[in-house]
Design an enzyme around this catalytic site. Structure first.
Site, mmCIF file in Angstrom:
data_model
loop_
_atom_site.group_PDB
_atom_site.id
_atom_site.type_symbol
_atom_site.label_atom_id
_atom_site.label_comp_id
_atom_site.label_asym_id
_atom_site.label_seq_id
_atom_site.Cartn_x
_atom_site.Cartn_y
_atom_site.Cartn_z
ATOM 1 C CB SER A 40 47.638 57.286 78.473
ATOM 2 O OG SER A 40 46.996 56.364 77.841
ATOM 3 C CG HIS A 246 43.224 56.132 80.292
ATOM 4 N ND1 HIS A 246 42.428 56.854 79.755
ATOM 5 C CD2 HIS A 246 44.557 56.050 79.756
ATOM 6 C CE1 HIS A 246 43.230 57.068 78.285
ATOM 7 N NE2 HIS A 246 44.410 56.689 78.639
#
Length: 264
Positions: A40, A246
């Protein structure tokens, strides 16, 4: 407080100028065949502006591979990075995008193998003691099991693309400690999580060096921009939940992209 904001703006302007310098098109970019692999962090989860055709892989046009390709116009570019990917997914699914004509490969992988997502959930929901225990388990896996998985993957990459330049990018510290956060997990947990990133990056760097690949360390680039800093390039717990922990769009463009560009 106003002078601090002025200084922060000046620093940001400087960072943007430096990033622009890194984006100068290499003389041989037209002959580059570039494939982006990974999880990711490589797909750009958290950066927004997702490619709807990528489905659950959640590839973003703001991810560092996409940004580099857009700025440098290589002869070919393919990103098969995918949210949730582990080393086995790269080996069994993504590596088919690589062949003997591939000249540049980027890769961010290993966090999911070590149990990143479940550990963050434990740290948020179950307190400091449980967090430290989960982090210790992850570090043990990273030190004892992950090296073999990485060695196997890196050998397969080299076998598929004998002449390619391979850049392996690591993971940043998630937290500034002590930082400006008044709520959330304890500083003890935050320190443990940062320590796990150090362990993971150390394992990845060693395996990359053994394979003759370049390890690109992003920790310095993100210093001062972690969660609980005054200029965060990482999401804390957020909705949608899969973007939590993230890089933001700035984390990709001002953190990962310059480090990747400088490593080539």
């Amino acid at each position: 407080m106003r002078p601090v904001r002025v200084v922060s703006g000046a620093v940001m302007a400087l960072l943007l100028a430096v990033a622009t310098l890194f984006l100068v098109t290499p003389a041989n970019a037209a002959s580059v065949n570039y494939v982006a692999l990974g999880d990711s962090y490589a797909a750009g989860v958290g950066a927004g502006n997702y490619d709807s055709s990528s489905g659950n892989c959640s590839r973003s046009y703001g991810a560092y591979p996409e940004l580099w390709a857009s700025a440098n116009s290589p002869s070919s570019f393919t990103s098969v990075a995918c949210s949730g990917a582990k080393t086995g997914d790269v080996l069994n699914t993504q590596l088919s995008a690589v062949n003997s004509s591939t000249t540049l490969i980027s890769l961010t992988i290993g966090g999911n193998d070590a149990g990143f997502s479940s550990t963050m959930e434990t740290c948020v929901l179950d307190g400091t003691s449980a967090c430290q225990s989960a982090v210790a388990t992850d570090e043990s896996y990273a030190q004892n099991t992950l090296p073999g998985l990485l060695n196997n993957l890196y050998a397969a990459i080299r076998g598929k693309a004998p002449s390619a330049e391979v850049v392996v990018l690591g993971y940043p510290h998630l937290y500034e400690v002590p930082g400006s956060c008044w709520f959330g997990i304890s500083d003890t947990s935050r320190t443990a999580i940062n320590g796990a990133a150090d362990t993971l990056d150390g394992v990845i760097a060693k395996a990359a060096a053994n394979a003759g690949f370049t390890f690109a360390d992003v920790r310095d680039a993100f210093s001062g921009h972690e969660i609980c800093s005054n200029d965060e390039w990482l999401h804390s717990t957020t909705l949608p939940i899969d973007e939590s922990y993230h890089p933001t769009a700035d984390g990709q463009s001002l953190g990962y992209l310059p480090v990747f560009s400088n490593a080539i």
